[in-house]
Design an enzyme around this catalytic site. Structure first.
Site, PDB file in Angstrom:
ATOM      1  N   HIS A  77       0.839  -1.208   0.000  1.00  0.00           N
ATOM      2  CA  HIS A  77       0.000   0.000   0.000  1.00  0.00           C
ATOM      3  C   HIS A  77       0.870   1.252   0.000  1.00  0.00           C
ATOM      4  CE1 HIS A  77      -4.001   1.877   1.531  1.00  0.00           C
ATOM      5  NE2 HIS A  77      -3.301   2.762   0.829  1.00  0.00           N
ATOM      6  N   PHE A  80       2.763   6.658  -4.947  1.00  0.00           N
ATOM      7  CA  PHE A  80       3.958   7.283  -5.526  1.00  0.00           C
ATOM      8  C   PHE A  80       3.628   8.520  -6.366  1.00  0.00           C
ATOM      9  CE2 PHE A  80       7.196   3.537  -5.294  1.00  0.00           C
ATOM     10  CZ  PHE A  80       7.278   3.731  -3.931  1.00  0.00           C
ATOM     11  N   ARG A  81       2.354   8.881  -6.441  1.00  0.00           N
ATOM     12  CA  ARG A  81       1.899  10.168  -6.997  1.00  0.00           C
ATOM     13  C   ARG A  81       2.204  10.364  -8.479  1.00  0.00           C
ATOM     14  NH1 ARG A  81      -1.440  10.477  -2.894  1.00  0.00           N
ATOM     15  NH2 ARG A  81      -0.570  11.270  -0.936  1.00  0.00           N
ATOM     16  N   HIS A 248      -5.780  -0.545   5.452  1.00  0.00           N
ATOM     17  CA  HIS A 248      -5.498   0.266   6.655  1.00  0.00           C
ATOM     18  C   HIS A 248      -6.602   0.242   7.718  1.00  0.00           C
ATOM     19  CE1 HIS A 248      -7.924   2.978   4.272  1.00  0.00           C
ATOM     20  NE2 HIS A 248      -6.927   3.475   3.565  1.00  0.00           N
ATOM     21  N   ASP A 321       0.685   2.601   3.800  1.00  0.00           N
ATOM     22  CA  ASP A 321      -0.135   3.690   3.247  1.00  0.00           C
ATOM     23  C   ASP A 321       0.741   4.934   3.070  1.00  0.00           C
ATOM     24  OD1 ASP A 321      -2.213   5.184   2.238  1.00  0.00           O
ATOM     25  OD2 ASP A 321      -3.244   5.448   4.157  1.00  0.00           O
ATOM     26  N   HIS A 325       3.188  14.206   0.874  1.00  0.00           N
ATOM     27  CA  HIS A 325       2.603  15.520   0.575  1.00  0.00           C
ATOM     28  C   HIS A 325       3.670  16.590   0.742  1.00  0.00           C
ATOM     29  CE1 HIS A 325      -1.548  14.281   0.112  1.00  0.00           C
ATOM     30  NE2 HIS A 325      -1.467  13.588   1.238  1.00  0.00           N
TER      31      HIS A 325
END
Length: 441
Positions: A77, A80-81, A248, A321, A325
């Site tokens: 989980h 990697f955007r 999660h 997870d 950011h």
């Protein structure tokens, strides 16, 4: 401390032999824990055992100096955007972070921009991974399209998807979820649910309870998770060959429902993040939006339930997870800040706290990080076996260090664990027989 990374590309060159000597070899699945040596050739493990085989004819010898040599970690989980939010993370930087944390295989979530909901985008992701990754990259594809219809699940599986999820958002429509479960049962892959009833959680920022009341912030009701878990178990309980996975998990009530389902023999699995078994909602007062994630940190009762779930096997594996950011997404009031924290470089030492504190045995902890997650997505990794991929890590179990987010290889530094003292450090990471990360003092 000097850190070195190499791209994985095609792995170790064919026929190249490496002997790992003077190692404490651990394989959680077989309960192997011996002092010995291990031999790789090309990208495979070819031999291991207590006897010290001759190193003649070997291209390279690595003295493990008594450290633990074990299967690489598998994190099912991560975010990697890429594509769409490369200012937060990329496959290149995310896989560097994974390598530094001893994670040799990751599973990317599909909520990118655009989302991984078509074969074209799935192939793009695989191509980018082959070109820029330091570790093995697998991926989930989306369950639904923007029009809230099912994706072309069979074609996406053929393109490489190991399962399907709408992570970041739940599948709210029960009929769509039922159809997805039915189709996935034919394909032999899991449906992974972000369990959250938006009717109960919409607009919430942290757990609904004493801290949300104290801070005057709208909370996320714990029941928003357990209601969805119970709904989905009811939807799948009479289906054959279906695999339902809960992402999660964070609440005691959810675990109670999962245990009941397992006791009935249903193929239900779940994962927990390190932050949900090490932290509670109380730290939000100290860290603010840095400690904001979804599902949120909950109560001490919930945290203890997560630990108990890991001990009893109700929780199948640990996953991060990993949600990077940039600073501008977090330097905001709680209500407006982005959800999520990074976790790849802290997963192992935080998990080892369960071992160092005497709550779980070492092999039991490591199982949750290696072959157990591999089995959920049906990949032959997370094990030390002859002729399997040489995905290995060398770990100093007792090395004490302080987490410093500024030193993370990840492009983002959003972690509430900054400054925490931990034990357990990755010295070398090997993927397909090739050292892709090493660290020297």
């Amino acid at each position: 401390m000097t850190q070195t990374w190499n791209l994985l590309q095609t792995g170790q060159k064919e026929g190249y032999k490496i002997a790992y000597t003077n190692a404490r070899i651990i394989d959680p699945e077989t309960k192997l824990d011996i002092k010995g040596s291990l031999l790789t050739e090309g990208d495979k493990i070819v031999d291991f055992g207590e006897s010290l085989f001759s190193t003649s004819g070997v291209d390279e010898t690595i003295d493990c100096k008594g450290l633990v040599l074990m299967p690489g970690l598998i994190d099912i989980h991560v975010h990697f955007r890429e594509p769409g939010q490369e200012h937060k993370e990329t496959i290149y930087t995310g896989s560097k972070s994974a390598a530094a944390g001893g994670v040799t295989t990751v599973v990317c979530q599909p909520n990118t921009i655009p989302a991984i909901d078509s074969v074209v985008l799935a192939k793009y992701l695989k191509y980018r991974a082959l070109e820029t990754s330091h570790v093995n990259v697998e991926f989930y594809a989306k369950i639904t399209t923007l029009e809230e219809k099912l994706t072309e699940m069979a074609l996406l599986k053929e393109a490489g998807a190991v399962g399907f999820t709408d992570d970041g958002m739940p599948v709210m429509n029960p009929m769509i979820m039922r159809q997805a479960l039915l189709y996935s049962s034919m394909l032999g892959v899991p449906i992974a649910q972000h369990a959250e009833d938006l009717n109960l959680s919409a607009g919430g920022a942290i757990n609904e309870g004493k801290i949300s009341e104290e801070l005057g912030v709208k909370g996320i009701l714990s029941a928003s998770e357990s209601v969805m878990v119970n709904r989905d178990i009811l939807l799948m309980k009479d289906m054959e060959n279906v695999h339902y996975h809960i992402l999660h998990v964070s609440s005691k009530d959810s675990l109670d429902a999962i245990k009941r389902a397992k006791d009935l023999g249903l193929n239900v699995t779940c994962e927990v993040t390190p932050h949900h078994f090490t932290l509670t909602e109380d730290i939000v007062k100290q860290h603010g939006a840095i400690a904001k994630m979804n599902p949120p940190l909950r109560t001490e009762e919930d945290r203890l339930a997560m630990v108990e779930g890991l001990k009893t096997g109700v929780i199948d594996c640990i996953a991060t997870d990993h949600a990077p950011h940039d600073r501008s997404s977090k330097d905001l009031p709680l209500e407006n800040a982005a959800f999520g924290i990074v976790g790849l470089e802290t997963m192992l030492p935080l998990s080892l706290e369960l071992y160092h504190s005497g709550q779980m045995g070492l092999l039991d902890v490591l199982a949750k990080l290696t072959y157990k997650p591999a089995d959920i997505i049906h990949i032959p990794r997370g094990r030390i076996q002859k002729n399997l991929a040489a995905d290995l890590i060398l770990v100093d179990l007792n090395h004490e260090w302080e987490i410093k987010t500024d030193n993370f290889a990840s492009k983002s530094k959003n972690s509430p664990f900054d400054g925490r003292k931990v034990k357990g450090h990755v010295v070398r990471t090997v993927v397909s027989g090739k050292t892709i990360y090493s660290q020297k003092s």
